[in-house]
Design a protein around this motif. Structure first.
Motif, PDB file in Angstrom:
ATOM      1  N   MET A 193       0.835  -1.195   0.000  1.00  0.00           N
ATOM      2  CA  MET A 193       0.000   0.000   0.000  1.00  0.00           C
ATOM      3  C   MET A 193       0.877   1.255   0.000  1.00  0.00           C
ATOM      4  O   MET A 193       1.004   1.947   1.012  1.00  0.00           O
ATOM      5  N   PRO A 194       1.499   1.600  -1.120  1.00  0.00           N
ATOM      6  CA  PRO A 194       2.356   2.783  -1.174  1.00  0.00           C
ATOM      7  C   PRO A 194       1.558   4.080  -1.023  1.00  0.00           C
ATOM      8  O   PRO A 194       0.511   4.247  -1.644  1.00  0.00           O
ATOM      9  N   ASP A 195       2.061   4.982  -0.196  1.00  0.00           N
ATOM     10  CA  ASP A 195       1.371   6.252   0.061  1.00  0.00           C
ATOM     11  C   ASP A 195       1.536   7.230  -1.102  1.00  0.00           C
ATOM     12  O   ASP A 195       2.614   7.349  -1.692  1.00  0.00           O
ATOM     13  N   PHE A 196       0.446   7.953  -1.389  1.00  0.00           N
ATOM     14  CA  PHE A 196       0.526   9.014  -2.385  1.00  0.00           C
ATOM     15  C   PHE A 196       1.289  10.212  -1.819  1.00  0.00           C
ATOM     16  O   PHE A 196       1.302  10.448  -0.601  1.00  0.00           O
ATOM     17  N   ASN A 197       1.856  10.992  -2.702  1.00  0.00           N
ATOM     18  CA  ASN A 197       2.556  12.222  -2.350  1.00  0.00           C
ATOM     19  C   ASN A 197       1.617  13.405  -2.572  1.00  0.00           C
ATOM     20  O   ASN A 197       1.440  13.870  -3.701  1.00  0.00           O
ATOM     21  N   TYR A 198       1.007  13.876  -1.502  1.00  0.00           N
ATOM     22  CA  TYR A 198       0.008  14.944  -1.621  1.00  0.00           C
ATOM     23  C   TYR A 198       0.619  16.331  -1.756  1.00  0.00           C
ATOM     24  O   TYR A 198      -0.116  17.315  -1.892  1.00  0.00           O
ATOM     25  N   ASP A 199       1.929  16.417  -1.764  1.00  0.00           N
ATOM     26  CA  ASP A 199       2.559  17.684  -2.117  1.00  0.00           C
ATOM     27  C   ASP A 199       2.569  17.881  -3.634  1.00  0.00           C
ATOM     28  O   ASP A 199       2.893  18.966  -4.126  1.00  0.00           O
ATOM     29  N   ASN A 200       2.195  16.841  -4.351  1.00  0.00           N
ATOM     30  CA  ASN A 200       2.123  16.892  -5.807  1.00  0.00           C
ATOM     31  C   ASN A 200       0.720  17.346  -6.230  1.00  0.00           C
ATOM     32  O   ASN A 200      -0.262  16.645  -5.968  1.00  0.00           O
TER      33      ASN A 200
END
Length: 523
Positions: A193-200
């Motif tokens: 379950m890789p986390d999304f990068n919400y700074d993108n």
């Protein structure tokens, strides 16, 4: 369930809701509401589709099975349902998604979901989906592409090209770094379950697009999985004000964007926390959060038959919520969910403690959530699959019953919808009664809470007041009858018993007689 049995059940629950008390054997057929009655209780119901009801004979519950059982939910008095993940996923539970715009083919199709939504709305039942956007599956095409350093999706996830500290822990006390094809990536809930990068900005835009897509299909809102972990990744982030502020900013952006499609969108965040202060920052951006501290204390108080800590927790909760701002919010209350030991197991099978816990849940402010099978007293202990076992519809397993896994508890025929429909003293009827109270009395559904000091640790009392109706709710958590004389002018002389779970309860000369494990509502 036969039509006659359904009518009798509705009649009994309606009579109870209007104040008749719990009267086994009494059938007030003339009080049955019309089939089109949409009186709202505000109570929601969590469904694991795989375990619910199977319509195509493959042994796995499906969306058409949820549609097939909407009348059961309507008879229970449910106003909304929360579907655990129904998107494409390689796992049984669905919390690792491979296609945010698709439906798990084991559950059906987008058309099946739209049919469910249409039929639910006809019955006055809202539909919310589980929205799992903190992370994707490692099998999602986005992550597969992100394994290449020069791919456009690389920055959709968080990577370290140099070997990081592989002993570093996530906020869930598990290793946070996982080896990929080219570097290491963050996965708070595991490598799958890789986390999304919400700074993108591209990630934020895509997740808003996903939410707007399903709202366009008629879905009423979303339960937001792992809402605090958008930015609370590392163990060191748990008490980071900056991380919390970034979470709040994202969810504000998300809510505002979805509200453009549906101004009444329902959002509720999963913010696992041990104190109300940790929940409060999420109230304004989301509008509602699950009250984990209250859920824990409701169970502990019911089991110990002592309300003292519950009284102090409620005060701390509303004090913390006031500091969160003046924006309207809903406290989403519950007893347990798919990640926790089932309530009946925690209460060691004590059905009277279970009734008391349910009575407190369903007379307190907020939007109560019931985990499927809770109203039957289903048991279940870890590991997680045992918390998500097939719903029990009939005494003997038959067509329609999910067979996705065998029972780990073997409670027998009596814990089934069929058996409990036929037993007027069943836990199912208790739940119907309490939900009926909430539907027919606006103060129990919408009123503010004012705690009352009883002087007795076994009694839990509070006023509910919505400006139209003012009710005093009193619970006796103990196995012994209690005579309570409210102090001073707490009760007006003309006060009467409006609702009671036991007919032996009475109010005479200012003294309230509370049988063991009873709940009384006075007006």
């Amino acid at each position: 369930m036969s039509r006659n049995r359904l009518l009798k059940s509705l009649a009994l629950s309606t009579a109870l809701a209007l104040g008749a008390g719990f009267l086994p054997g009494v059938h007030a057929a003339t009080t049955v509401p019309p089939a089109t009655d949409t009186l709202s209780s505000g109570v929601y119901y969590e469904i694991f589709v795989r375990a619910w009801y199977d319509t195509n004979g493959d042994g796995i519950g499906d969306l058409n099975g949820v549609t097939a059982k909407l009348d059961y939910l309507k008879s229970l008095g449910i106003s909304g349902i929360w579907l655990m993940p129904i998107n494409n996923s390689p796992s049984y539970h669905g919390y690792d998604i491979t296609d945010y715009y698709g439906i798990n083919p084991q559950y059906g199709s987008v058309a099946d979901l739209q049919h469910l939504v249409d039929e639910a709305h006809k019955r006055g039942i809202a539909v919310t989906m589980d929205m799992v956007i903190n992370h994707s599956s490692n099998e999602h095409p986005w992550f597969v592409a992100a394994q290449k350093a020069n791919d456009l999706h690389r920055n959709w996830y968080t990577w370290a090209t140099k070997r990081p500290n592989l002993d570093a822990l996530s906020a869930t006390d598990t290793p946070i770094w996982h080896a990929g094809d080219d570097g290491w990536y963050i996965g708070v809930f595991g490598g799958h379950m890789p986390d999304f990068n919400y700074d993108n900005p591209a990630v934020r835009a895509e997740m808003i697009k996903v939410g707007q897509y399903w709202l366009g299909k008629g879905v009423d809102g979303f339960r937001l999985d792992a809402a605090k972990h958008i930015y609370v990744d590392f163990k060191s982030d748990e008490h980071s004000l900056e991380a919390v502020q970034k979470n709040a900013a994202w969810w504000t952006e998300y809510h505002d964007a979805l509200a453009k499609v549906n101004p009444k969108v329902t959002l509720v965040g999963e913010v696992s926390a041990k104190s109300p202060k940790e929940l409060a920052p999420y109230l304004k951006p989301l509008g509602s959060i699950f009250d984990f501290p209250l859920a824990e204390q409701l169970i502990l108080s019911a089991k110990s038959e002592n309300a003292t800590k519950l009284e102090s927790l409620l005060k701390a909760t509303y004090d913390a919520y006031k500091l969160a701002g003046d924006a309207p919010f809903i406290d989403s209350t519950f007893l347990s969910n798919h990640d926790q030991e089932r309530v009946m197991s925690r209460l060691d099978g004590n059905v009277e403690h279970m009734r008391v816990a349910a009575a407190m849940l369903l007379t307190l402010p907020g939007r109560p959530y019931i985990y499927y099978g809770e109203e039957l007293g289903m048991e279940g202990k870890k590991p997680d699959p045992n918390l998500r076992e097939p719903m029990r519809w009939t005494r003997e397993a038959g067509p329609g019953e999910s067979r996705w896994k065998p029972s780990s508890v073997n409670q027998g025929q009596v814990v089934s919808v069929q058996a409990e429909e036929d037993d007027p003293n069943s836990l199912l009827h208790t739940y119907r009664t309490l939900i009926g109270w909430r539907a027919h009395n606006s103060a129990l559904r919408d009123g503010k809470l004012e705690a009352v000091v009883t002087g007795n640790p076994h009694l839990f009392a509070y006023w509910r007041n919505d400006g139209k109706q003012r009710l005093l709710v009193v619970h006796n958590l103990s196995g012994k009858s209690v005579m309570w004389k409210p102090k001073g002018d707490l009760l007006p002389k003309e006060a009467t018993v409006l609702l009671t779970t036991q007919t032996q309860a009475s109010l005479k000369d200012g003294h309230l007689n509370m049988p063991a494990y009873s709940t009384v509502v006075l007006r």
